[in-house]
Design a protein around this motif. Structure first.
Motif, PDB file in Angstrom:
ATOM      1  N   ILE A  33       0.898  -1.412   0.054  1.00  0.00           N
ATOM      2  CA  ILE A  33       0.037  -0.079   0.168  1.00  0.00           C
ATOM      3  C   ILE A  33       1.041   1.297  -0.333  1.00  0.00           C
ATOM      4  O   ILE A  33       0.527   1.937  -0.812  1.00  0.00           O
ATOM      5  CB  ILE A  33      -0.788  -0.504   1.475  1.00  0.00           C
ATOM      6  CG1 ILE A  33      -1.665  -1.079   1.126  1.00  0.00           C
ATOM      7  CG2 ILE A  33      -2.057   1.237   1.527  1.00  0.00           C
ATOM      8  CD1 ILE A  33      -2.771  -1.047   2.530  1.00  0.00           C
ATOM      9  N   ILE A  36       2.119   1.836  -4.156  1.00  0.00           N
ATOM     10  CA  ILE A  36       0.992   2.211  -4.708  1.00  0.00           C
ATOM     11  C   ILE A  36       1.140   4.002  -4.371  1.00  0.00           C
ATOM     12  O   ILE A  36       0.880   4.829  -5.032  1.00  0.00           O
ATOM     13  CB  ILE A  36      -0.417   1.719  -3.985  1.00  0.00           C
ATOM     14  CG1 ILE A  36       0.448   0.512  -4.525  1.00  0.00           C
ATOM     15  CG2 ILE A  36      -1.812   2.185  -4.493  1.00  0.00           C
ATOM     16  CD1 ILE A  36      -1.115  -0.898  -4.380  1.00  0.00           C
ATOM     17  N   SER A 135       3.751   2.445  -9.255  1.00  0.00           N
ATOM     18  CA  SER A 135       2.444   1.727  -7.804  1.00  0.00           C
ATOM     19  C   SER A 135       1.739   1.130  -8.757  1.00  0.00           C
ATOM     20  O   SER A 135       1.221   0.051  -7.825  1.00  0.00           O
ATOM     21  CB  SER A 135       1.177   2.942  -8.853  1.00  0.00           C
ATOM     22  OG  SER A 135       1.816   4.646  -7.467  1.00  0.00           O
ATOM     23  N   TYR A 136       2.000   0.392  -9.899  1.00  0.00           N
ATOM     24  CA  TYR A 136       1.490  -0.560 -10.680  1.00  0.00           C
ATOM     25  C   TYR A 136       2.181  -1.784 -10.114  1.00  0.00           C
ATOM     26  O   TYR A 136       1.760  -3.224  -9.863  1.00  0.00           O
ATOM     27  CB  TYR A 136       1.646  -1.039 -12.275  1.00  0.00           C
ATOM     28  CG  TYR A 136       1.699  -2.300 -12.743  1.00  0.00           C
ATOM     29  CD1 TYR A 136       0.317  -2.694 -12.872  1.00  0.00           C
ATOM     30  CD2 TYR A 136       2.782  -2.662 -13.387  1.00  0.00           C
ATOM     31  CE1 TYR A 136       0.450  -3.918 -13.721  1.00  0.00           C
ATOM     32  CE2 TYR A 136       2.941  -4.152 -13.937  1.00  0.00           C
ATOM     33  CZ  TYR A 136       1.757  -4.607 -14.092  1.00  0.00           C
ATOM     34  OH  TYR A 136       1.617  -6.030 -14.933  1.00  0.00           O
ATOM     35  N   VAL A 139       1.190  -2.595  -6.432  1.00  0.00           N
ATOM     36  CA  VAL A 139      -0.832  -3.712  -6.502  1.00  0.00           C
ATOM     37  C   VAL A 139      -0.474  -4.900  -6.712  1.00  0.00           C
ATOM     38  O   VAL A 139      -0.490  -5.976  -5.910  1.00  0.00           O
ATOM     39  CB  VAL A 139      -1.278  -3.177  -8.132  1.00  0.00           C
ATOM     40  CG1 VAL A 139      -2.485  -3.632  -8.012  1.00  0.00           C
ATOM     41  CG2 VAL A 139      -1.797  -1.334  -7.484  1.00  0.00           C
TER      42      VAL A 139
END
Length: 278
Positions: A33, A36, A135-136, A139
């Motif tokens: 988190i 991301i 950020s990908y 995830v």
């Protein structure tokens, strides 16, 4: 850099050996988190504002840390004692697994250190786009560590998962050697994050089980030193590889190293304390 090792130490103290790999994997949810939000927000802030805008965030982080309650530690002695490190390396299987941990992730570590330059020079991305790409990754890490690793540790032995992560790393190396666009990299990122997360979680679990409970903190400290070591030598080695041989050199290095480690793991019966979840 001390946040993750500190959290791993707490998790190790609070879990029994049969639950440790699963718990260490789920710990990655929290850090996923952070990756991301931090990567996306960092790209936007660095574009719209100056770098100094990050300073207040560090103060907020400091306040939150001071507000948190302290947890007792079972660690004894100094983790920086060479004699202590050598003592732990003499336990069955520790030296072998630690060598795999260091070398399996070293080539990809060199690549990730150079990624900020590669993303701009090779992929042609801007700061915001690089932030979205990170950020990908967050995830993917959240999904892998929160949902995949726990299920695998409950159904497979750690020996099998260690071999699997090294084998997947070899395949990632081949993919990196052939990639040409950022979309190729997005596809490669799926097995990359899986292997990277699995290797870190499984080796940490194996190594903390292989030493007495009073030494788990020191063992985790030694494990946590791998990434700073990579960051120390990585810019020099990674810069030479990228300048002289290009991005594909990281992939070929990853492929060769991990094929060698996979053969080593198949031929050598490393003594592991296998503890299956109930």
């Amino acid at each position: 850099m001390h946040g993750l090792p500190g959290a791993q130490k707490v998790i190790t103290d609070l879990t029994n050996p049969s639950q440790r790999a699963d718990a260490l994997g789920k710990l990655g949810l929290c850090f996923g988190i952070g990756i991301i939000i931090g990567s996306a927000l960092g790209g936007v802030l660095s574009t719209k504002f100056r770098v100094s805008c990050f300073l207040p965030l560090t103060y907020i982080n400091t306040v939150l840390i001071n507000m948190s309650s302290s947890v007792g530690s079972s660690q004894s002695g100094s983790m920086f004692s060479i004699r202590e490190i050598l003592r732990l390396m003499k336990f069955p299987g520790v030296m072998e697994v630690f060598i795999v941990k260091v070398f399996a992730g070293l080539p990809i570590g060199l690549f990730l250190i150079m990624f900020s330059i590669i993303s701009m020079d090779f992929f042609g991305l801007e700061a915001v786009e690089s932030g979205y790409l990170m950020s990908y990754f967050g995830v993917l890490q959240m999904v892998v560590q929160g949902l995949v690793i726990g299920r695998l540790t409950n159904n497979c032995t750690e020996r099998t998962l260690l071999r699997l992560s090294v084998f997947v790393f070899a395949g990632v190396g081949l993919g990196m050697a052939l990639m040409r666009t950022v979309w190729h990299y997005c596809i490669i990122a799926v097995p990359l994050v899986f292997a990277f997360s699995m290797l870190g979680t499984i080796t940490d679990s194996i190594l903390t089980k292989a030493v007495p409970s009073s030494d788990t903190g020191t063992m985790l400290g030694i494990c946590a030193s791998v990434q700073p070591l990579t960051r120390t030598v990585g810019p020099t080695i990674g810069g030479v590889l990228y300048k002289q041989f290009g991005v594909s050199s990281f992939g070929y290095l990853q492929l060769v190293v991990n094929i060698g480690l996979f053969v080593y793991l198949l031929k050598n019966k490393i003594p592991l304390r296998e503890v299956k979840s109930q």
